[in-house]
Design a protein around this motif. Structure first.
Motif, mmCIF file in Angstrom:
data_model
loop_
_atom_site.group_PDB
_atom_site.id
_atom_site.type_symbol
_atom_site.label_atom_id
_atom_site.label_comp_id
_atom_site.label_asym_id
_atom_site.label_seq_id
_atom_site.Cartn_x
_atom_site.Cartn_y
_atom_site.Cartn_z
ATOM 1 N N ASP A 13 -22.059 21.455 -18.696
ATOM 2 C CA ASP A 13 -21.603 21.456 -17.309
ATOM 3 C C ASP A 13 -20.125 21.817 -17.224
ATOM 4 O O ASP A 13 -19.704 22.584 -16.342
ATOM 5 N N ARG A 14 -19.327 21.274 -18.132
ATOM 6 C CA ARG A 14 -17.903 21.600 -18.126
ATOM 7 C C ARG A 14 -17.669 23.065 -18.482
ATOM 8 O O ARG A 14 -16.806 23.729 -17.914
ATOM 9 N N SER A 42 -20.522 10.141 -20.811
ATOM 10 C CA SER A 42 -21.707 10.452 -21.615
ATOM 11 C C SER A 42 -22.126 9.249 -22.447
ATOM 12 O O SER A 42 -23.314 8.966 -22.594
ATOM 13 N N HIS A 75 -23.657 17.424 -20.566
ATOM 14 C CA HIS A 75 -22.414 17.226 -19.826
ATOM 15 C C HIS A 75 -21.339 18.206 -20.269
ATOM 16 O O HIS A 75 -20.559 18.700 -19.435
ATOM 17 N N GLY A 79 -25.084 15.364 -13.389
ATOM 18 C CA GLY A 79 -23.819 15.045 -14.050
ATOM 19 C C GLY A 79 -22.632 15.655 -13.351
ATOM 20 O O GLY A 79 -21.544 15.113 -13.337
#
Length: 1387
Positions: free
Chosen positions: A752-753, A1295, A749, A638
């Motif tokens: 990940d941020r 997403s 996701h 991602g």
């Protein structure tokens, strides 16, 4: 009696000259006699008057005493069939009395040939009988409508060979045959001049006099005319050309709407541009007074200030109308984010939940495992429901209750074993498809060798023995009792199951004769067998049906059913033996005789439906694997936060540099490689992310959670007694995976941020001099949502956060979205339980439970697993093999991570899709296109068909598919239908009159009369055959003229005589009764006497001597109370017209219930219809209203949940509207893709509603949580909404695309390989439509509508000190409207 003649007083024949076998006509051969008529003796005269009427009260006659007695005997036999219609009876008698005894006989009879009789006398062999057309037509017309209730047929089929005109009728009467005339009687169409044709005045059945008028049942002319009734499937009556009025209005309104929209849009854009120019001038003036300057407006801020009061500072007053970009120019202390209490509460709650599960993952695993284990204890009550009736019929269904009433009072309907035999078309191949049959394309099935072959097959079937020793004789239905013959409807019955007396030249003649006159070829079970029961695809040659050239043989074995499980099991065991035999026969018959065999047994349907499920296991598993691999490989890619080459570039570098290994060392040393990636190696240097950043194990864990949630749901509902259906085992796991996997993508996701902002590499990108906070322990961490905002320098924002807090922040942000979609989907799925059909209700319950449990597991144990996976990744341990640790590569601390941390899909959404979609002209096009799609869907929805073809539930290679194809093509008779009468006292005269139909004093709206009237409008009633009225047959059986029927002993009238007891010891039951038996019903029995005779009639055999006996035809038609003093219920049997389509079945159900309801209302009795297929089609009487109710409640729940969870009724209304449009779009595609509306598609529509929320909820929440709160009418409000929508699309759009759309599409594409047509049509096609419609509406239409009219938003408020940091960060990451080249190059 009026006669036309040339020369009176001459005879053509008189007396008898030998005998022949008995038949319904005189078996004695008459003697030729060219002489004058003679006066009969007194006894003969009295008998002649009694038989032929007052016309023969005086004068000479051309018949003797023996002939008159034979006439009396033969008329008595025919009276049982036609006496109920006086006109037919009297015309019949007049015709043959004139033929036999008229003194002017020679004027219309001519002997054409003679023969020597058994007494060596000259006897008549053939003669011509001249009859006027008026006489013949009147005779035929008076009898053509007379019915024989016991056979659901007409008397014409028995006395006239089924004649369709008077010439055929007379020909049948005159043909020499075993049960007809003993000599040939020809009826020339024209008479020679010297003869005067017989021209009596025939009586009409509609004449008012008592000796002519017939009841409605036997004379359609006297039936009250019923107004035409439209069939339930009739479309709208209002049309404009080829379009319905609704379609025309929609198209017209859409056209005007487009014109108005375009005009309004142009005007609005013009006004808006003028306003924006004015406010831009104000903004430029404000820049000189703002404490902070900026070259362009900042967007994407987490929260913005409310508008200041009028008495605020001048600069603030100027900036309050400038939108979120302008508001960021104001001092920080003026920025006061709007809060939504529910949102803040949910975020705090999910943060705490995430913090706890992330801090104590193993304890979380233990607690959840304990709860799940307890719920799975219910598996001990696990049961699978396979009975079609209990699957597809609601327990409270009126039709099911009526079926149970019918079974209890009359016994279950018969079990049918049916076989279709056709010729193999053309050359015999290994496999020939029978998916569609066109009558007329196959050669005739019958020939002498094939008839002999099939005779042997039927003999084999009669001798088949089940493992327990049961044969056909042990399980078949025997109408004459245990010692009678089995009901086997086959052409072999016309040959008495014996071909020894026929050969290659005579078989076709016999078949044609029996097909034309079934009464002359009674089978061993003594019921006439019409050609429509045993032949299919009969061609018509020159207006005449050629039965021996039929395309198909239809063979039906009628097997008795019972409520006794032991008796039922006996029948099922024999049926399994028959099925095995026929499966083998269907293979060898193709090569032995070129025959195709299609069949069904009583056990076939349930077995084949279950078999369908078993054959699709591989497809379902393959679909799981496809989605699993997609999820596993997508989750780990991602975001790419490291400056590291990918797998493809690594392999490319290795290939390029590999030859350098073989160059001289001097060459390689001279080229000093600064980058180690260009160093030649023997083996490729694979990227570290391939091993460490992979999420393969996490994806597998997500799949396991899906399976666990389904298992837990099954355990819980099994404990509650909710049975599992086989369709649940296939679809529910697939559904839960498709619905729940997007939550996994959202969480991963978002994590990940969080790692980009607060992970180990975040400090590497910090500006010099920034503070670096060491990791905090979980116990020292605090919720960032507990504090109020205080002024804080961005330099003090802690970039690094421990893994637990990052995971908690992830859940805090995405948890409310997951909760929103879960609540909405669970509610929508649970609403499917309102459908009373067990298979659908159970499906809905299991789906709702599984989705809810899966979401619960995702926010608990999956969060714990996410934490463990994050820890593994940060310490460089290999995915799937965490014991292996990969050494860290050298990181240059002065390098900044490249890129924005976005994957390819996210970069596409950010750079291209979102800016393009939010352009004004694109918005206009989107609205126009989707409005047109809505109009087209509504127009298309009007053509949705109701029904569910049972062939769809079968494997495509099932032998039953061929059977149902043959059934539709070749069976020319519809299913039987019974009108059951209850709550009527038939022992009283009013009760008898309310249900009878054969007597003049029956009510004009009685049950039998009404059914006859409905039969005459078959196109709307779907009733095609005469009604078998037991009360009419019973009362006719009491007629003293039927001397061989109801008889009692003369010495003891309480005892009945058997059929073989002598006439001297017995007399007719109503002989000498006062008042006498007559058609006025005055002398009919009542009360106890009625029941006394009724019980005897029900056990009286039906035979040639007395065709009115009730045992064979009506033995099960009357249910008598246990005390024997009343009739509890009785049924009136008729037949539907051939039902070929689902619409026919549905319409027949609706028509029968309409008829029964009207009869009940008119007569005051309770009448309901019953046919075997009604229980399965009861749902369609309410399916449309149920669909409206369920979808309406579902949309209401979506509105309430989304409005409350999002904090805006306007946004909630928009989301609900888009969800509704998604469902409408799915419904619009249904008729185009052959998807009918039934319980399965209804549940899919409910699922469509739930999944449509999945597409919309996350986007809508991201939109609401990116807002500054500008009102809808604010001049800068449109730009602010566009920016919020851009932020939402970039935030959750990838997403939604990867987690929902692509995952489902992959699974759907694999599901297309299924062998089950049911899964293909109702799951693959419908869900594929849903996915496409949901993605388009959720990612195209919803952003456009929200950007135009969405509600004011609330800040996401990740942390009070972080929202400004986000605003600053977004300054160089955002660029759809004011982007420069530098910001775009940062991608």
């Amino acid at each position: 009696m009026e006669e036309k003649r040339d020369g009176a007083g001459r005879c053509a024949m008189r007396g008898t000259c030998g005998n022949s076998k008995d038949s319904i006509f005189a078996r004695d051969l008459p003697c030729p006699y060219d002489g004058v008529p003679l006066e009969p003796e007194n006894d003969t005269r009295r008998l002649l008057i009694d038989v032929c009427g007052a016309d023969f009260a005086e004068g000479p006659v051309c018949c003797e005493d023996s002939q008159v007695k034979k006439l009396h005997e033969n008329f008595a036999r025919v009276d049982g069939l036609i006496k109920a219609c006086p006109a037919c009876r009297n015309n019949f008698r007049s015709f043959f009395c004139a033929f036999t005894c008229s003194p002017n006989q020679a004027s219309f009879l001519e002997i054409t040939s003679t023969q020597e009789s058994t007494t060596k006398q000259e006897a008549v062999k053939s003669l011509d009988f001249f009859v006027s057309p008026q006489q013949g037509q009147g005779f035929y017309d008076s009898c053509k409508g007379v019915q024989v209730g016991s056979t659901n047929d007409y008397a014409m089929a028995l006395i006239g060979g089924g004649a369709k005109n008077y010439t055929s009728f007379l020909k049948f009467l005159g043909d020499k045959q075993d049960m007809g005339s003993p000599f040939q009687i020809n009826f020339p169409s024209a008479a020679p001049p010297e003869f005067s044709p017989l021209d009596l005045t025939p009586r009409k059945c509609s004449d008012p006099d008592f000796l002519s008028r017939c009841a409605c049942i036997d004379c359609p002319e006297v039936c009250p005319a019923l107004p035409p009734v439209p069939t339930p499937s009739d479309g709208p009556t209002c049309h404009v050309g080829a379009l319905s009025c609704l379609s025309f209005i929609l198209i017209l309104a859409y056209s005007f709407a487009i014109l108005g929209f375009l005009l309004g849009y142009v005007v609005e854009m013009t006004i808006r541009k003028r306003r924006e120019k004015a406010y831009e001038r104000v903004a430029l003036a404000a820049e000189t007074t703002s404490p902070r300057t900026h070259t362009r407006s900042l967007v994407g801020a987490g929260s913005l200030a409310q508008y200041l009061d009028e008495d605020s500072l001048a600069t603030q007053s100027e900036s309050r109308h400038l939108g979120r970009g302008a508001s960021l120019l104001d001092p920080l202390e003026t920025l006061q984010p709007r809060h939504y209490p529910l949102n803040a509460f949910l975020r705090r709650s999910f943060f705490r939940l995430g913090m706890w599960t992330a801090s104590y993952p193993w304890l979380t695993f233990a607690i959840v495992s304990l709860v799940v284990g307890i719920l799975n204890i219910g598996w001990q009550n696990f049961e699978v429901e396979t009975d079609p009736v209990r699957l597809w019929v609601a327990p409270s269904s009126e039709s099911k209750q009526q079926k149970e009433f019918f079974d209890q009072n009359f016994g279950p309907f018969y079990r049918t074993e049916q076989i279709f035999v056709t010729s193999v078309p053309g050359i015999i191949e290994a496999n020939i498809s029978t998916s569609s049959i066109t009558v007329g394309q196959k050669p005739p099935v019958l020939s002498w060798p094939r008839l002999e072959y099939w005779s042997d097959v039927e003999q084999d079937i009669r001798e088949l023995t089940s493992p327990s020793g049961y044969t056909l004789s042990d399980v078949c239905f025997k109408p004459a009792g245990p010692d009678g013959a089995c009901v086997v409807q086959s052409v072999m019955a016309w040959y008495q199951n014996d071909l020894s007396t026929y050969n290659e030249t005579t078989w076709a003649e016999q078949l044609e004769k029996c097909a034309s006159s079934p009464a002359g070829c009674l089978p061993d079970f003594q019921q006439p067998l019409g050609p429509q029961y045993v032949l299919g695809g009969v061609p018509t040659v020159n207006g005449v049906q050629s039965y021996h050239e039929a395309e198909a043989l239809v063979i039906t074995y009628v097997v008795s059913d019972s409520l006794d499980k032991e008796v039922q099991q006996r029948a099922m065991e024999w049926e399994e033996t028959l099925r095995t035999y026929l499966l083998h026969l269907s293979k060898r018959a193709r090569y032995e005789q070129g025959l195709e065999i299609a069949f069904s047994t009583g056990v076939s349907l349930e077995e084949e439906i279950n078999k369908s499920t078993n054959t699709d296991v591989k497809i379902v598993v393959l679909s799981y694997l496809a989605m699993f691999f997609y999820i596993s490989f997508t989750l780990g890619h991602g975001a790419n936060v490291r400056d590291e080459e990918g797998l493809v570039s690594s392999l490319a570098n290795w290939v390029i540099n590999f030859p350098r290994l073989f160059l001289p060392s001097s060459v390689t040393s001279s080229a000093q490689s600064v980058d180690s990636r260009h160093t030649p190696r023997f083996f490729p240097r694979l990227p570290r992310s391939l091993f460490v950043d992979s999420k393969f194990t996490l994806g597998l864990f997500g799949i396991i959670l899906v399976i666990l949630s389904v298992s837990t749901s099954v355990g819980f509902f099994s404990f509650l007694g909710v049975k599992v259906t086989l369709i649940i085992a296939e679809v529910i796991p697939f559904l839960v995976l498709a619905v729940g996997v997007d939550n996994v993508f959202l969480l991963v996701h978002e994590l990940d941020r969080q790692n980009l902002m607060h992970g180990p590499n975040a400090a590497l990108g910090m500006p010099p001099g920034s503070a670096f906070n060491p990791p905090m322990s979980p116990t020292q961490s605090r919720s960032p949502f507990d504090s109020t905002h205080e002024d804080i320098d961005t330099g003090s924002v802690p970039l690094y956060l421990p893994a637990e807090e990052r995971v908690a922040r992830t859940l805090a942000k995405m948890g409310p979205s997951i909760l929103l979609s879960t609540i909405t989907e669970t509610t929508a799925f649970a609403l499917g339980a309102l459908v009373p059909m067990p298979a659908v209700r159970n499906f809905a319950l299991y789906a709702a439970g599984s989705v809810f449990l899966n979401a619960a597991l995702q926010v608990t144990v999956f969060v714990s697993a996410l934490t463990l996976d994050l820890r593994r990744s940060e310490v460089n341990r290999v995915d799937c093999f965490p014991c292996i640790k990969v050494s860290s590569r050298i990181a240059l601390h002065d390098s900044v991570p490249v890129g924005s941390g976005l994957g390819p899909l996210a970069r596409f959404v950010r750079r291209y899709y979102a800016p393009f979609l939010l352009k004004p002209i694109v918005k206009a096009v989107v609205l126009i296109v989707f409005t047109g799609s809505f109009v087209a869907s509504v127009i298309s929805m009007q053509h949705i068909q109701l029904g569910l073809d049972q062939r769809l539930a079968l494997p495509s290679d099932s032998y039953l598919v061929s059977y149902f194809d043959n059934l539709d093509a070749y069976l020319d008779i519809g299913p039987p239908v019974y009108f059951v009468s209850t709550d009527v006292d038939v022992t009283k005269r009013p009760g008898q009159k309310s249900i009878c139909g054969r007597f003049p004093t029956c009510r004009e709206d009685s049950l039998a009369v009404r059914l006859e009237g409905e039969r005459q409008r078959m196109e709307s009633s779907f009733i095609s055959q005469p009604t078998a009225s037991w009360v009419d047959e019973f009362l006719a059986w009491l007629d003293p003229a039927q001397t061989k029927c109801c008889r009692v002993r003369k010495r003891d009238e309480t005892k009945f005589c058997g059929p073989r007891e002598s006439l001297r010891a017995c007399r007719s039951c109503f002989e000498g009764r006062q008042p006498p038996w007559n058609l006025t019903m005055a002398g009919f029995p009542e009360d106890e006497e009625f029941m006394f005779y009724l019980k005897q009639w029900l056990i009286s055999p039906t035979g040639e001597e007395c065709p009115l006996g009730g045992k064979a035809s009506f033995g099960g038609a009357v249910s008598i109370s246990d005390e024997g003093d009343s009739v509890v219920a009785s049924h009136f049997r008729t037949f539907h017209s051939p039902l070929k389509t689902q619409a026919d079945f549905i319409n027949s159900f609706a028509a029968a219930h309409r008829i029964a309801d009207e009869i009940s209302q008119n007569t005051g009795t309770t009448v309901f219809p019953y046919s075997l297929h009604y229980v399965f089609f009861d749902q369609y009487a309410h399916i449309i209203s149920i669909t409206q109710e369920v979808l309406g409640l579902g949309l209401a729940s979506v509105l309430i949940v989304t409005a409350v969870m999002l904090g805006s009724w306007r946004t909630g209304s928009i989301v609900t509207g888009v969800v509704a449009l998604t469902v409408v779009g799915v419904m619009g595609v249904m008729p185009l893709w052959g998807i009918s509306l039934n319980a399965i598609s209804l549940v899919n529509l409910v699922i469509s509603l739930g999944i449509a929320v999945e597409f919309c909820a996350h986007v809508a929440r991201a939109f609401m949580n990116a807002g500054s709160g500008l009102p809808l009418d604010h001049p800068a409000g449109q730009k602010e909404r566009d920016e919020r929508m851009w932020t939402a699309l970039v935030d959750v759009g990838p997403s939604v695309l990867s987690g929902i759309t692509f995952t489902k599409l992959i699974g759907m594409c694999v599901l297309a390989l299924t062998r089950s047509k049911l899964l293909e049509i109702y799951y693959f096609r419908m869900w594929l439509t849903l996915i496409i419609s949901g993605a388009l509406h959720g990612l195209v239409l919803l952003p456009v509508v929200l950007s135009i009219g969405g509600g004011p938003g609330f800040p996401l408020q990740e942390a009070d000190e972080e929202w400004m940091s986000n605003a600053i960060r977004n300054d160089y990451e955002y660029g759809p409207f004011l982007a420069d080249d530098d910001s775009i190059s940062s991608d």
